[in-house]
Design a protein around this motif. Structure first.
Motif, short mmCIF file in Angstrom:
data_model
loop_
_atom_site.label_atom_id
_atom_site.label_comp_id
_atom_site.label_asym_id
_atom_site.label_seq_id
_atom_site.Cartn_x
_atom_site.Cartn_y
_atom_site.Cartn_z
N ALA A 253 0.92 -0.94 0.01
CA ALA A 253 -0.08 -0.09 0.09
C ALA A 253 0.86 1.25 -0.02
CB ALA A 253 -0.97 0.13 1.09
N ILE A 254 0.27 2.49 -0.32
CA ILE A 254 0.98 3.63 -0.23
C ILE A 254 1.30 3.93 1.03
CG2 ILE A 254 1.00 6.17 -0.67
CD1 ILE A 254 -0.78 5.70 -3.32
N GLY A 255 2.63 4.25 1.63
CA GLY A 255 2.97 4.81 2.55
C GLY A 255 2.83 6.15 2.97
N THR A 256 4.01 6.66 2.42
CA THR A 256 4.22 8.24 2.22
C THR A 256 3.40 8.69 0.96
OG1 THR A 256 6.27 8.19 3.53
CG2 THR A 256 5.72 10.44 2.18
N ASN A 257 2.51 9.80 1.00
CA ASN A 257 1.57 10.14 -0.13
C ASN A 257 1.49 11.50 -0.45
OD1 ASN A 257 -0.20 9.93 -2.38
ND2 ASN A 257 -1.75 8.70 -0.87
N PRO A 258 2.59 11.99 -0.78
CA PRO A 258 2.74 13.48 -1.03
C PRO A 258 1.57 14.11 -2.22
CG PRO A 258 4.61 12.46 -2.30
CD PRO A 258 3.92 11.30 -1.57
N GLY A 259 1.19 13.06 -3.15
CA GLY A 259 0.46 13.77 -4.15
C GLY A 259 -1.23 13.18 -3.99
N GLY A 260 -1.57 12.64 -2.82
CA GLY A 260 -2.67 12.12 -2.49
C GLY A 260 -3.27 11.16 -3.46
N GLY A 261 -2.15 10.24 -3.99
CA GLY A 261 -2.63 9.36 -5.04
C GLY A 261 -3.19 8.06 -4.36
N THR A 262 -3.76 7.20 -5.41
CA THR A 262 -4.34 6.07 -5.10
C THR A 262 -3.38 4.86 -5.80
OG1 THR A 262 -6.50 7.12 -4.94
CG2 THR A 262 -6.48 4.68 -5.47
N LEU A 263 -3.34 3.80 -5.11
CA LEU A 263 -2.45 2.73 -5.56
C LEU A 263 -3.25 1.78 -6.27
CD1 LEU A 263 0.45 1.50 -5.95
CD2 LEU A 263 -0.08 -0.02 -3.91
N SER A 264 -3.08 1.27 -7.50
CA SER A 264 -3.96 0.33 -8.07
C SER A 264 -3.01 -0.68 -8.60
CB SER A 264 -4.90 1.06 -9.29
OG SER A 264 -3.98 1.49 -10.45
N GLY A 265 -3.63 -1.61 -9.12
CA GLY A 265 -2.90 -2.93 -9.86
C GLY A 265 -3.02 -4.17 -8.56
N THR A 266 -2.48 -5.16 -8.66
CA THR A 266 -2.64 -6.54 -7.95
C THR A 266 -1.87 -6.08 -6.59
OG1 THR A 266 -3.07 -7.88 -9.97
CG2 THR A 266 -2.36 -8.66 -7.55
N THR A 267 -2.65 -5.63 -5.66
CA THR A 267 -1.69 -5.02 -4.42
C THR A 267 -1.54 -6.32 -3.43
OG1 THR A 267 -4.07 -4.41 -3.28
CG2 THR A 267 -2.54 -2.79 -4.58
N THR A 268 -1.87 -7.47 -3.51
CA THR A 268 -1.73 -8.66 -2.59
C THR A 268 -1.60 -9.80 -3.64
OG1 THR A 268 -3.37 -7.88 -0.97
CG2 THR A 268 -2.59 -10.26 -0.93
N VAL A 269 -0.29 -10.34 -3.21
CA VAL A 269 0.25 -11.37 -3.96
C VAL A 269 0.91 -12.55 -3.05
CG1 VAL A 269 2.25 -12.00 -5.69
CG2 VAL A 269 0.95 -9.91 -5.69
N THR A 270 0.74 -13.63 -3.36
CA THR A 270 1.38 -14.83 -2.71
C THR A 270 2.59 -15.10 -3.06
OG1 THR A 270 -0.93 -16.03 -2.36
CG2 THR A 270 1.13 -17.25 -2.47
N ALA A 271 3.48 -15.29 -2.29
CA ALA A 271 4.91 -15.39 -2.41
C ALA A 271 5.31 -16.66 -3.00
CB ALA A 271 5.96 -15.23 -1.00
N VAL A 272 6.19 -16.70 -4.09
CA VAL A 272 6.80 -17.81 -4.54
C VAL A 272 8.25 -17.97 -4.37
CG1 VAL A 272 7.03 -19.00 -7.10
CG2 VAL A 272 5.11 -17.74 -6.55
N ASN A 273 8.61 -19.02 -3.85
CA ASN A 273 10.05 -19.08 -3.54
C ASN A 273 10.57 -17.93 -2.48
OD1 ASN A 273 10.42 -21.75 -4.71
ND2 ASN A 273 10.83 -20.46 -6.73
N GLY A 274 9.62 -17.54 -1.65
CA GLY A 274 9.76 -16.50 -0.85
C GLY A 274 9.78 -15.05 -1.31
N ILE A 275 9.44 -14.97 -2.45
CA ILE A 275 9.56 -13.58 -3.02
C ILE A 275 8.06 -13.17 -3.48
CG2 ILE A 275 10.12 -12.25 -4.89
CD1 ILE A 275 12.40 -12.74 -2.85
N ALA A 276 7.61 -11.98 -3.21
CA ALA A 276 6.11 -11.63 -3.67
C ALA A 276 6.60 -10.50 -4.92
CB ALA A 276 5.34 -11.00 -2.70
#
Length: 353
Positions: A253-276
């Motif tokens: 998710a967006i942490g610091t948000n200087p522009g008031g933006g929105t994050l889109s796309g696939t934001t939750t992913v299952t890790a594969v071999n320990g990497i998301a």
């Protein structure tokens, strides 16, 4: 004339009434006895012995001998040790090992001595490795092992040289001093060897997920464009190594948000071999100094490095301001600098936004 016969009297009867005198004129008052046999030597059996563990015992036996080697019976013997810190001896000749070293056991009768040499030299009977088993939860984690050598009586054998080895060095290695290092998940048997006698311990390497970390950081992109390369978040152990078998779900998710933006796309992913891997993340508003935050259950969250989102339109734009038409070029903040056809501003310039 008749002859009268006289019977013979036995010599023993005649002598029976006589008193014999010794050469010195003294009378003998009893039968003559031989002198008792003299002790010429004392023989100890065994004459030497080696005891290989503390508390081990050995029974010594002594016999008194005449000069011709005949045994003199019914003698009382006294036993003594030259060093009771090494070996003691009982009144019956029973020797007990106390410490490594040598001692002379002496037995005496009638002022005549016999000796036996006792050597106490502990021999390793078993090797005990401590701890008997252990689990390492991070790659690179270390554990110091110790090996104690004991004799057959259970007493420690000092000063022994230990050789260490691992049957799976791809999982865990061990130094010549017994320091184990985790290399990869799995199991390894660590062996300590002394004089051909071995002891073992089992080392399990099983990474425990502790924290998250951005391994591919978000980069500066145009607003509404997918961030590329794809952002990657690793599930790590306490030492910062990726837990290769981790399959936890990771959310960004967006942490610091200087522009008031929105994050889109696939934001939750299952890790594969320990990497998301997040391949299609987008931020819709321009700004400088955005950050992303990754979370997953109880794992320690991670914050990304800062990145910018820019608003850029290629070519020229056109707008009407206060009824005047002008054309110009869009800047990174989504503004247009008008180049012509605008009335002068109060300062005489020709740029308006």
């Amino acid at each position: 004339m008749a002859v009268k016969r006289v019977g013979l009297v036995p010599l023993a009867a005649l002598l029976g009434g006589l008193t014999l005198s010794a050469c010195g004129g003294e009378e003998s008052t009893g039968p003559i006895q031989s002198a008792p046999p003299g002790v010429a030597s004392v023989v100890v059996t065994p004459g030497a012995d080696t005891l290989v563990f503390l508390g081990e015992q050995a029974q010594l036996r002594a016999s008194a001998r005449e000069a011709n080697g005949n045994v003199v019976s019914d003698k009382t013997f006294t036993w003594a040790s030259s060093d009771e810190s090494v070996a003691t001896v009982s009144a019956s000749g029973l020797v007990t090992a106390k410490a490594n070293g040598s001692a002379t056991i002496t037995v005496t009768t009638d002022g005549i001595n016999g000796t036996a040499r006792i050597l106490v030299d502990q021999t390793t009977a078993s090797v005990v490795v401590t701890p008997a088993a252990a689990t390492l939860v991070s790659l690179g984690e270390t554990l110091q092992l110790s090996a104690s050598t004991v004799d057959a009586g259970g007493s420690a054998v000092p000063g022994e040289s230990v050789t260490w080895s691992s049957d799976e060095e791809t999982v865990a290695t061990v130094s010549s001093a017994g320091l184990v290092t985790a290399v990869a998940n799995g199991s390894a048997t660590i062996t300590a060897t002394v004089d051909g006698i071995s002891g073992t311990t089992t080392i399990l390497v099983d990474q425990v997920p502790v924290q998250l970390a951005f391994t591919v950081e978000p980069t500066t992109k145009k607003a509404r464009d997918s961030i590329a390369p794809a952002v990657e978040v690793a599930i790590q152990d306490a030492a910062g190594n990726t837990v290769s078998d981790a399959t936890d779900a990771v959310t960004v998710a967006i942490g610091t948000n200087p522009g008031g933006g929105t994050l889109s796309g696939t934001t939750t992913v299952t890790a594969v071999n320990g990497i998301a891997t997040f391949a299609d993340l987008k931020v819709d508003e321009a700004g400088t100094g955005y950050t992303l935050v990754a979370t997953s259950g109880t794992l320690t969250p991670a914050a990304s490095a800062t990145f910018d989102v820019i608003f850029t339109l290629s070519g020229f734009g056109a707008a009407t301001i206060d009824g005047a038409f002008g054309a110009g070029e869009w800047d990174n903040a989504g503004r247009i600098d008008f180049l012509a056809n605008l009335p002068p501003d109060a300062g005489g310039g020709t740029t308006a936004t």
